[in-house]
Scaffold this motif. Structure first.
Motif, PDB file in Angstrom:
ATOM      1  N   THR A 228       0.853  -1.180   0.000  1.00  0.00           N
ATOM      2  CA  THR A 228       0.000   0.000   0.000  1.00  0.00           C
ATOM      3  C   THR A 228       0.893   1.235   0.000  1.00  0.00           C
ATOM      4  O   THR A 228       2.119   1.141   0.102  1.00  0.00           O
ATOM      5  N   THR A 229       0.287   2.407  -0.080  1.00  0.00           N
ATOM      6  CA  THR A 229       1.072   3.648  -0.072  1.00  0.00           C
ATOM      7  C   THR A 229       1.778   3.871   1.258  1.00  0.00           C
ATOM      8  O   THR A 229       2.729   4.646   1.340  1.00  0.00           O
ATOM      9  N   THR A 230       1.314   3.191   2.330  1.00  0.00           N
ATOM     10  CA  THR A 230       1.973   3.327   3.632  1.00  0.00           C
ATOM     11  C   THR A 230       2.992   2.219   3.894  1.00  0.00           C
ATOM     12  O   THR A 230       3.559   2.135   4.978  1.00  0.00           O
ATOM     13  N   GLY A 231       3.212   1.347   2.895  1.00  0.00           N
ATOM     14  CA  GLY A 231       4.242   0.323   3.035  1.00  0.00           C
ATOM     15  C   GLY A 231       3.759  -1.031   3.515  1.00  0.00           C
ATOM     16  O   GLY A 231       4.552  -1.958   3.627  1.00  0.00           O
ATOM     17  N   LYS A 232       2.463  -1.168   3.801  1.00  0.00           N
ATOM     18  CA  LYS A 232       1.955  -2.474   4.247  1.00  0.00           C
ATOM     19  C   LYS A 232       1.788  -3.399   3.047  1.00  0.00           C
ATOM     20  O   LYS A 232       1.318  -2.992   1.987  1.00  0.00           O
ATOM     21  N   ILE A 233       2.186  -4.649   3.223  1.00  0.00           N
ATOM     22  CA  ILE A 233       2.062  -5.619   2.144  1.00  0.00           C
ATOM     23  C   ILE A 233       0.589  -5.964   1.942  1.00  0.00           C
ATOM     24  O   ILE A 233      -0.150  -6.190   2.896  1.00  0.00           O
ATOM     25  N   GLN A 234       0.165  -6.026   0.685  1.00  0.00           N
ATOM     26  CA  GLN A 234      -1.240  -6.264   0.353  1.00  0.00           C
ATOM     27  C   GLN A 234      -1.520  -7.768   0.327  1.00  0.00           C
ATOM     28  O   GLN A 234      -1.480  -8.418  -0.713  1.00  0.00           O
ATOM     29  N   ARG A 235      -1.831  -8.289   1.481  1.00  0.00           N
ATOM     30  CA  ARG A 235      -2.051  -9.735   1.635  1.00  0.00           C
ATOM     31  C   ARG A 235      -3.219 -10.208   0.774  1.00  0.00           C
ATOM     32  O   ARG A 235      -3.157 -11.303   0.187  1.00  0.00           O
ATOM     33  N   ALA A 236      -4.285  -9.417   0.688  1.00  0.00           N
ATOM     34  CA  ALA A 236      -5.452  -9.838  -0.089  1.00  0.00           C
ATOM     35  C   ALA A 236      -5.110  -9.978  -1.570  1.00  0.00           C
ATOM     36  O   ALA A 236      -5.611 -10.892  -2.246  1.00  0.00           O
ATOM     37  N   VAL A 237      -4.269  -9.106  -2.086  1.00  0.00           N
ATOM     38  CA  VAL A 237      -3.841  -9.195  -3.488  1.00  0.00           C
ATOM     39  C   VAL A 237      -3.063 -10.482  -3.711  1.00  0.00           C
ATOM     40  O   VAL A 237      -3.278 -11.206  -4.690  1.00  0.00           O
TER      41      VAL A 237
END
Length: 268
Positions: free
Chosen positions: A242-251
């Motif tokens: 995401t734009t805040t650096g969190k990995i997009q687990r759902a993707v």
């Protein structure tokens, strides 16, 4: 300072590439994903911090719910442990909503004046997470130990069941990231005809590091129960964030299901 593991990994990598050295930091908090001893040690060493503390909290609870101590050993940090702080009540409950014994994993509930009253304009979603007596069901899984530390083991919705045994992605990811070649790991559950579900691991390796699926599977078998060992491994230059650096687990979960579905289709 504060951030998720990705932030600290990126800062450490930048410093090691010759970036600006930081000398004014005293301490920091880290949370939002699994923390390994390598990441914690490197962050404290390269960022010149005296301490790094594990934090747990959610937007719905306004602020930090648990925090590890300033002088706690690194093992506490790497196990995602902290003690409740502030004017909160924190409970771990079983499937029936009753307090779970120390050491037993259950859902984390939080109650207190900083907990939200509900989701604006969405009474249905509010009813799903708020009890009649004010407890907020976080959807996170955890357990208390005898010393009063709350250990967060993962998200309830992320857990998958392999042949009847519960597998928690956060635990598997932490163990995978203990391999010297692995920079970050995300594990999701995918359908399996025989076992119901199995693990699918997405891996981002350190610069110039080499490892293949066979090596990592053998590594996993040496440090975790067989049902926890991912059946699939996919390597990526960079995991989606995401734009805040969190990995997009759902993707990644959708990608994994597509990959497995195509693989099974090719075999039939």
């Amino acid at each position: 300072m504060g951030g998720i593991p990705t932030h600290y990994i990126d800062l450490v990598d930048e410093i090691r590439r010759g970036g600006k050295q930081l000398k004014s930091l005293k301490t920091g908090w880290i949370g939002g994903a699994s923390v390994t001893a390598e990441v914690a040690s490197a962050a404290r060493r390269e960022l010149n911090m005296k301490s790094l503390q594990a934090v747990y909290g959610m937007t719905e609870t306004t602020s930090t719910t648990t925090l590890s101590g300033f002088d706690d050993p690194i093992e506490i940090l790497c196990e995602n442990k902290g003690k409740p702080i502030g004017e909160f009540e924190v409970a771990v409950v079983d499937a029936d909503g009753k307090p779970a014994p120390n050491g037993e994993v259950g859902e984390v509930w939080v109650r207190g004046h900083l907990v939200m009253q509900g989701y604006y304009g969405d009474p249905k979603a509010t009813a799903e997470v708020m009890t009649h007596d004010g407890w907020f069901k976080t959807g996170d899984l955890g357990s208390f130990d005898e010393a009063g530390y709350l250990k967060i083991t993962g998200r309830k919705k992320d857990m998958f069941i392999v042949g009847g045994s519960n597998a928690y992605p956060a635990e598997i990811e932490r163990l995978l990231q203990s391999h010297p070649a692995v920079r970050q790991a995300i594990v999701v559950g995918v359908p399996d005809r025989r076992l119901g579900e199995v693990g699918f691991a997405f891996l981002e390796l350190h610069d110039k590091a080499n490892a293949d699926a066979t090596q990592l599977k053998a590594f996993c078998r040496g440090i975790m129960a067989d049902y926890k060992v991912p059946r699939y491994f996919k390597f990526a230059a960079e995991l989606p964030k995401t734009t805040t650096g969190k990995i997009q687990r759902a993707v990644l979960a959708r990608q994994a299901e597509d990959i497995v579905a195509k693989s099974n289709s090719a075999l039939t």
